[in-house]
Design a protein around this motif. Structure first.
Motif, mmCIF file in Angstrom:
data_model
loop_
_atom_site.group_PDB
_atom_site.id
_atom_site.type_symbol
_atom_site.label_atom_id
_atom_site.label_comp_id
_atom_site.label_asym_id
_atom_site.label_seq_id
_atom_site.Cartn_x
_atom_site.Cartn_y
_atom_site.Cartn_z
ATOM 1 N N TYR A 48 8.633 2.970 -1.609
ATOM 2 C CA TYR A 48 9.364 2.784 -2.762
ATOM 3 C C TYR A 48 9.779 4.017 -3.218
ATOM 4 O O TYR A 48 11.110 4.029 -3.832
ATOM 5 N N THR A 82 10.091 1.595 -8.000
ATOM 6 C CA THR A 82 8.477 1.559 -8.065
ATOM 7 C C THR A 82 8.157 0.319 -7.384
ATOM 8 O O THR A 82 8.870 -0.716 -7.168
ATOM 9 N N MET A 83 6.716 0.236 -6.919
ATOM 10 C CA MET A 83 6.224 -1.113 -6.451
ATOM 11 C C MET A 83 6.384 -2.205 -7.356
ATOM 12 O O MET A 83 6.718 -3.287 -6.780
ATOM 13 N N ARG A 130 -0.905 7.161 4.454
ATOM 14 C CA ARG A 130 -1.047 6.696 2.947
ATOM 15 C C ARG A 130 -1.912 7.798 2.223
ATOM 16 O O ARG A 130 -1.640 8.066 1.041
ATOM 17 N N ASN A 145 1.168 8.872 -0.279
ATOM 18 C CA ASN A 145 1.145 8.474 -1.496
ATOM 19 C C ASN A 145 0.703 9.605 -2.642
ATOM 20 O O ASN A 145 -0.263 10.191 -2.490
ATOM 21 N N TYR A 154 0.704 -1.308 -0.030
ATOM 22 C CA TYR A 154 -0.102 -0.155 -0.017
ATOM 23 C C TYR A 154 0.836 1.342 -0.090
ATOM 24 O O TYR A 154 0.358 2.318 -0.429
ATOM 25 N N ASN A 155 2.188 1.085 0.696
ATOM 26 C CA ASN A 155 2.887 2.356 1.008
ATOM 27 C C ASN A 155 3.650 2.743 -0.270
ATOM 28 O O ASN A 155 4.981 2.491 -0.306
ATOM 29 N N HIS A 156 3.254 3.427 -1.539
ATOM 30 C CA HIS A 156 3.876 3.711 -2.571
ATOM 31 C C HIS A 156 5.327 4.526 -2.148
ATOM 32 O O HIS A 156 6.384 4.560 -2.787
ATOM 33 N N TYR A 157 5.079 5.517 -1.254
ATOM 34 C CA TYR A 157 6.087 6.558 -0.634
ATOM 35 C C TYR A 157 7.236 5.823 -0.159
ATOM 36 O O TYR A 157 8.215 6.320 -0.435
#
Length: 344
Positions: free
Chosen positions: A116, A122-123, A264, A268, A111-114
């Protein structure tokens, strides 16, 4: 059954981080004192979800402060580590702990794109690198004159030093969110960690895992030995009365869920979508499904229900949402004195 402490110490404000880390180390010391099998360290970055952020450094501190308890990762986020560097660090930690390390791996947050973005990937990149990273770690732990040319890394070196204390290398466990990932690990005979699920789902996953291992050519003895290294998880609060346990658990659970969702939404890119009212919430977001709670006898009944669906090892989050440390330690002592002996 074996019991482990799932160390996930949320810190709601940056100025709290140091105190949370200190109290977490004290709780880990108490986990060893009451006879827990292991402590399982999370990895999350930039949001205070795990105050310590780095499980490797925390693991070294634990190795220096404890004598018996095993040190596991739940999980080290492979997306954020160079696999050879990680192989070196884990080999050192295995030596520092004299063979108490369990390497739990996973891609990282779903869930936590930030997180990455903070490491410049990237995820999707994190998922793509997972298999090769694990393969390279094992090769580094066990091989000599290593030459690896893969999709993501091209590596060449003579010998990893120090060599792992455990031979051929520390045990590895993979975190599995989906049934498909559970089956994939069963096909190669790798133990798994299953996050919070309903009892029927847990039972179905474990039965599918067992059947898949047998269908993949593993013997019954090998399958049993591997199942004996698989873990399921819950949150835990033990108190003198059910109402007291519920009050403490509900407050901590709400603080934690609010903290996660806020991070998030704020960090995000594009925020974080609200829950779909037409779909049931995941079990980990429902208090009644996430927690084992109540008096010692009530908690023992709930643990027995998990045992009866096939759970052999139970990973317990003992402090949810930055709870009062005195209440957490009382809960731990009640569990250690009045519940754990029933499952020895």
């Amino acid at each position: 059954m074996r019991f482990g402490s799932f160390v996930f110490p949320v810190s709601h404000q940056p100025e709290n981080d140091s105190a949370v880390i200190d109290s977490t180390l004290e709780e880990i010391h108490l986990a060893e004192e009451i006879g827990m099998h292991s402590v399982w360290l999370t990895e999350h970055h930039f949001d205070g979800a795990a105050a310590h952020a780095d499980p490797l450094v925390l693991g070294a501190a634990i190795a220096a402060r404890t004598q018996r308890i095993r040190i596991g990762f739940a999980v080290v986020e492979l997306a954020f580590h160079h696999p050879v560097r990680l192989a070196i660090q884990t080999a050192l930690l295995d030596n520092l702990s004299h063979g108490r390390l369990i390497v739990g791996t996973g891609r990282g947050s779903a869930y936590n794109h930030y997180e990455y973005l903070g490491f410049g990937i990237t995820m999707e990149d994190g998922l793509a690198r997972l298999e090769e990273a694990e393969e390279l770690m094992v090769a580094a732990w066990t091989g000599e004159d290593l030459k690896h040319k893969g999709e993501h890394w091209s590596i060449e070196f003579p010998l990893l030093r120090p060599r792992p204390y455990q031979k051929p290398h520390p045990p590895m466990v993979r975190a599995c969110i989906s049934e498909a990932s559970t089956v994939k690990m069963a096909e190669i005979g790798r133990p798994i960690m299953i996050g919070i699920q309903t009892l029927p789902t847990l039972q179905a996953r474990l039965e599918r895992y067992q059947a898949t291992m047998l269908d993949s050519g593993f013997t019954e003895k090998q399958t049993e030995a591997t199942l004996d290294q698989c873990w399921a998880s819950r949150d835990l609060l033990v108190a003198d009365s059910y109402d007291e346990a519920l009050e403490i658990a509900a407050a901590g659970f709400e603080r934690e869920r609010t903290h996660f969702r806020h991070a998030r939404e704020v960090y995000n890119p594009g925020g974080f979508p609200p829950p779909d009212p037409n779909r049931p919430a995941p079990p980990g977001e429902v208090l009644e499904q996430a927690f084992i709670l109540g008096t010692p006898s009530q908690v023992a009944e709930q643990v027995a229900e998990m045992r009866d669906v096939g759970v052999r090892n139970l990973m317990l989050k003992l402090n949810t949402g930055e709870m009062d440390t005195h209440k957490v330690r009382k809960s731990m002592r009640l569990f250690g004195e009045k519940v754990m002996p029933l499952f020895a």
